[in-house]
Design a protein around this motif. Structure first.
Motif, PDB file in Angstrom:
ATOM      1  N   PHE A 392     -44.264  52.729 -84.606  1.00  0.00           N
ATOM      2  CA  PHE A 392     -43.807  51.414 -84.152  1.00  0.00           C
ATOM      3  C   PHE A 392     -43.013  50.726 -85.256  1.00  0.00           C
ATOM      4  N   ILE A 393     -43.530  50.755 -86.485  1.00  0.00           N
ATOM      5  CA  ILE A 393     -42.842  50.109 -87.608  1.00  0.00           C
ATOM      6  C   ILE A 393     -41.472  50.757 -87.837  1.00  0.00           C
ATOM      7  N   ALA A 394     -41.425  52.086 -87.738  1.00  0.00           N
ATOM      8  CA  ALA A 394     -40.148  52.787 -87.910  1.00  0.00           C
ATOM      9  C   ALA A 394     -39.147  52.364 -86.844  1.00  0.00           C
ATOM     10  N   ASP A 395     -39.606  52.220 -85.601  1.00  0.00           N
ATOM     11  CA  ASP A 395     -38.709  51.772 -84.527  1.00  0.00           C
ATOM     12  C   ASP A 395     -38.258  50.332 -84.750  1.00  0.00           C
ATOM     13  N   TYR A 396     -39.161  49.513 -85.230  1.00  0.00           N
ATOM     14  CA  TYR A 396     -38.805  48.111 -85.482  1.00  0.00           C
ATOM     15  C   TYR A 396     -37.734  48.022 -86.573  1.00  0.00           C
ATOM     16  N   ASN A 397     -37.752  48.993 -87.482  1.00  0.00           N
ATOM     17  CA  ASN A 397     -36.754  49.033 -88.550  1.00  0.00           C
ATOM     18  C   ASN A 397     -35.492  49.792 -88.154  1.00  0.00           C
ATOM     19  N   ASN A 398     -35.463  50.317 -86.951  1.00  0.00           N
ATOM     20  CA  ASN A 398     -34.312  51.072 -86.451  1.00  0.00           C
ATOM     21  C   ASN A 398     -33.249  50.094 -85.961  1.00  0.00           C
ATOM     22  N   SER A 399     -32.074  50.128 -86.590  1.00  0.00           N
ATOM     23  CA  SER A 399     -31.028  49.152 -86.266  1.00  0.00           C
ATOM     24  C   SER A 399     -30.578  49.241 -84.806  1.00  0.00           C
ATOM     25  N   SER A 400     -30.709  50.412 -84.189  1.00  0.00           N
ATOM     26  CA  SER A 400     -30.284  50.542 -82.796  1.00  0.00           C
ATOM     27  C   SER A 400     -31.258  49.876 -81.827  1.00  0.00           C
ATOM     28  N   LEU A 401     -32.421  49.450 -82.337  1.00  0.00           N
ATOM     29  CA  LEU A 401     -33.431  48.833 -81.464  1.00  0.00           C
ATOM     30  C   LEU A 401     -33.648  47.353 -81.776  1.00  0.00           C
ATOM     31  N   THR A 402     -32.871  46.801 -82.715  1.00  0.00           N
ATOM     32  CA  THR A 402     -33.125  45.415 -83.112  1.00  0.00           C
ATOM     33  C   THR A 402     -32.926  44.435 -81.953  1.00  0.00           C
ATOM     34  N   GLU A 403     -31.853  44.604 -81.184  1.00  0.00           N
ATOM     35  CA  GLU A 403     -31.624  43.706 -80.045  1.00  0.00           C
ATOM     36  C   GLU A 403     -32.684  43.892 -78.956  1.00  0.00           C
ATOM     37  N   TYR A 404     -33.161  45.112 -78.821  1.00  0.00           N
ATOM     38  CA  TYR A 404     -34.236  45.374 -77.857  1.00  0.00           C
ATOM     39  C   TYR A 404     -35.474  44.565 -78.218  1.00  0.00           C
ATOM     40  N   TYR A 405     -35.885  44.621 -79.491  1.00  0.00           N
ATOM     41  CA  TYR A 405     -37.095  43.897 -79.890  1.00  0.00           C
ATOM     42  C   TYR A 405     -36.891  42.383 -79.863  1.00  0.00           C
ATOM     43  N   LEU A 406     -35.700  41.924 -80.279  1.00  0.00           N
ATOM     44  CA  LEU A 406     -35.475  40.486 -80.355  1.00  0.00           C
ATOM     45  C   LEU A 406     -35.211  39.866 -78.995  1.00  0.00           C
ATOM     46  N   ASP A 407     -34.280  40.421 -78.235  1.00  0.00           N
ATOM     47  CA  ASP A 407     -33.812  39.772 -77.004  1.00  0.00           C
ATOM     48  C   ASP A 407     -34.573  40.205 -75.755  1.00  0.00           C
ATOM     49  N   MET A 408     -35.022  41.459 -75.734  1.00  0.00           N
ATOM     50  CA  MET A 408     -35.691  41.941 -74.525  1.00  0.00           C
ATOM     51  C   MET A 408     -37.206  41.827 -74.606  1.00  0.00           C
ATOM     52  N   GLU A 409     -37.775  42.175 -75.765  1.00  0.00           N
ATOM     53  CA  GLU A 409     -39.231  42.135 -75.899  1.00  0.00           C
ATOM     54  C   GLU A 409     -39.737  40.846 -76.546  1.00  0.00           C
ATOM     55  N   LYS A 410     -38.815  40.031 -77.059  1.00  0.00           N
ATOM     56  CA  LYS A 410     -39.174  38.753 -77.683  1.00  0.00           C
ATOM     57  C   LYS A 410     -40.187  38.950 -78.816  1.00  0.00           C
ATOM     58  N   ILE A 411     -39.910  39.933 -79.669  1.00  0.00           N
ATOM     59  CA  ILE A 411     -40.743  40.171 -80.855  1.00  0.00           C
ATOM     60  C   ILE A 411     -39.857  39.922 -82.062  1.00  0.00           C
ATOM     61  N   PRO A 412     -39.737  38.663 -82.502  1.00  0.00           N
ATOM     62  CA  PRO A 412     -38.785  38.340 -83.578  1.00  0.00           C
ATOM     63  C   PRO A 412     -39.246  38.734 -84.967  1.00  0.00           C
ATOM     64  N   SER A 413     -40.564  38.979 -85.160  1.00  0.00           N
ATOM     65  CA  SER A 413     -41.008  39.302 -86.517  1.00  0.00           C
ATOM     66  C   SER A 413     -42.322  40.073 -86.485  1.00  0.00           C
ATOM     67  N   ILE A 414     -42.570  40.803 -87.568  1.00  0.00           N
ATOM     68  CA  ILE A 414     -43.849  41.482 -87.775  1.00  0.00           C
ATOM     69  C   ILE A 414     -44.266  41.275 -89.225  1.00  0.00           C
ATOM     70  N   GLU A 415     -45.556  41.377 -89.489  1.00  0.00           N
ATOM     71  CA  GLU A 415     -46.081  41.267 -90.844  1.00  0.00           C
ATOM     72  C   GLU A 415     -46.927  42.494 -91.156  1.00  0.00           C
ATOM     73  N   MET A 416     -46.846  42.942 -92.400  1.00  0.00           N
ATOM     74  CA  MET A 416     -47.642  44.087 -92.830  1.00  0.00           C
ATOM     75  C   MET A 416     -48.420  43.724 -94.073  1.00  0.00           C
ATOM     76  N   HIS A 417     -49.727  43.900 -94.020  1.00  0.00           N
ATOM     77  CA  HIS A 417     -50.615  43.628 -95.144  1.00  0.00           C
ATOM     78  C   HIS A 417     -51.183  44.961 -95.621  1.00  0.00           C
ATOM     79  N   THR A 418     -50.965  45.277 -96.885  1.00  0.00           N
ATOM     80  CA  THR A 418     -51.463  46.536 -97.433  1.00  0.00           C
ATOM     81  C   THR A 418     -52.413  46.254 -98.583  1.00  0.00           C
ATOM     82  N   ASN A 419     -53.647  46.780 -98.459  1.00  0.00           N
ATOM     83  CA  ASN A 419     -54.614  46.706 -99.541  1.00  0.00           C
ATOM     84  C   ASN A 419     -54.794  48.110-100.117  1.00  0.00           C
TER      85      ASN A 419
END
Length: 459
Positions: A392-419
């Motif tokens: 999922f993170i790789a797809d979110y970082n895929n430039s060909s899917l940015t408009e899909y996540y922003l405009d179609m799925e309304k997912i404008p941001s994600i956060e990652m916490h690594t311990n």
């Protein structure tokens, strides 16, 4: 893998083999001269010399046979005779015969009787590649096949190496006499050189029909993309073929799809049918194996319009997840993780592709639906869920899917916490916490409102 040497005629072919022999020996530290005439009028194709560290000079006389047939005993004995004459003048003279098409049984038997004396070497086609690869950087045959597989679905019958005019080329053979030729780095051959090269290959081999695999890849991707668009328009609602054509050309400027292309794509989709009212619709849902359906859908270029249809998302459900677990040898997914897993599968084509195909890193350690121990069972669960999340993170970082996540799925941001906890022997554990926030936003009108991925600056 075979090595082929081509020429405009038989004489040129012989010359090319002499050049290849010279190239190999030069890279082995020899000084080269060609077409020497020795005493007695014997012509020597290639003569190579090398100064030895203990004094003296090793001399190598080479006979290059670029025949289409096996060399005979008569040719072998003539070369041995040449060698003995040269050895009378210089005891440090050795012989090398390169037989491009190989040698007959009598020659091979004779060579086996004397080769341990170490004064003569016979190299046939199967050995030439080893000498070339020892002195030149070449892609492994397996890697060549894998790269070619990215450009075409044609079965690869054979992969051969060609030497011509001081350069190496790949000759890829497909069924029915189809073939392609590429530079050593798998780039396309210059058009000016291609015509002459094709003529040589087609006149000297069974290859008959040249294929430009990069153009073919473009055609394959086009057909795949049109199939995906057709499905995206028909999964939720029936439409006529002409309606599909008009819709595709409306939503994709410049694609200029034809009715014939659309009809071909419909016929290539096993999940569509043309109803009595001339409309294209899905087959009976009871007849659909949804694992195979998603495998078919995700195998090539996928239009994001497919992923926002009701049909696409509604069948990524607990029933599908149950089948996914069976594919992974009944891997366990705790109930608390089911909904988050389904969310990721619905919103990441890479995650879904991973899940519906066997992960042998999991299944090879399972038997009868169980891991070898409870701790390994937990590890398999974590491994599977981690791969789904990473996809999922790789797809979110895929430039060909940015408009899909922003405009179609309304997912404008994600956060990652690594311990991260690092255990070093003799020291206390080192703990590192890392936070990263990514967001997608539109650029201004001067950049055509293009959606791009950005990293959020920490407050």
């Amino acid at each position: 893998m075979k090595v082929f040497v081509y020429g405009k005629n038989s004489d040129d072919k012989g010359t090319q083999l002499e050049v290849l022999t010279s190239v190999i020996l030069k890279n082995m530290g020899y000084t080269i001269s060609r077409n020497e005439i020795s005493s007695g009028g014997n012509e020597l194709d290639v003569v190579a010399t090398k100064k030895e560290p203990y004094g003296g000079e090793t001399r190598l006389i080479c006979e290059c046979k670029a025949y289409n047939s096996l060399i005979s005993m008569n040719e072998w004995l003539k070369f041995i005779g040449k060698l003995h004459l040269e050895q009378r003048k210089n005891q440090m003279t050795h012989g090398l015969m390169i037989a491009l098409s190989g040698a007959n049984g009598y020659v091979l038997g004779s060579y086996n009787d004397i080769k341990n004396d170490n004064y003569i070497t016979l190299i046939t086609n199967k050995d030439i590649y080893d000498y070339i690869s020892a002195t030149h950087v070449l892609l492994p045959e397996k890697e060549v096949s894998e790269i070619i597989g990215n450009y075409t679905r044609k079965n690869i019958v054979d992969v051969n190496l060609i030497f011509y005019c001081n350069s190496f080329y790949w000759h890829i053979c497909f069924p029915n006499g189809e073939y392609t030729i590429l530079n050593n780095d798998l780039s396309n051959i210059d058009d000016e050189f291609l015509a002459a090269f094709k003529e040589m290959i087609e006149s000297q081999t069974d290859s008959r029909l040249y294929i430009d695999i990069r153009k073919e890849q473009e055609a394959v991707q086009r057909r795949s993309y049109i199939r995906s668009l057709v499905l995206s328009y028909t999964m939720d609602e029936d439409h006529t073929i002409q309606e599909i054509v008009d819709w595709i050309n409306k939503v994709k400027d410049g694609l200029n799809v034809t009715r014939v292309e659309v009809e071909e794509c419909i016929n290539a989709i096993p999940y569509l049918k043309i109803a009595d009212n001339a409309k294209v619709s899905l087959i009976d849902k009871k007849e659909i194996d949804y694992i195979e359906f998603y495998r078919f859908l995700l195998q090539d270029v996928v239009s994001v319009r497919v992923m926002v249809t009701k049909f696409y998302k509604s069948h990524i459900n607990k029933t599908l997840l149950k089948k996914i677990k069976q594919i992974q040898c009944d891997i366990q997914i705790p109930e608390k993780n089911v909904e988050e897993c389904l969310f990721l599968l619905k919103h990441s084509p890479s995650a879904l592709t991973y899940a519906i195909n066997e992960d042998k890193a999991i299944t090879r350690y399972r038997s009868k639906g169980k891991a070898i121990s409870p701790s390994v069972e937990k590890a398999h669960t974590e491994w599977f869920l981690d791969n789904v999340m990473r996809s999922f993170i790789a797809d979110y970082n895929n430039s060909s899917l940015t408009e899909y996540y922003l405009d179609m799925e309304k997912i404008p941001s994600i956060e990652m916490h690594t311990n991260l906890r690092i255990f070093k022997e003799g020291e206390d554990p080192i703990e590192i916490h890392h936070f990263k926030a990514e967001l997608i936003g539109h650029l201004g009108e001067e950049y055509n409102n293009k959606a791009i991925l950005m990293v959020k600056i920490p407050e």
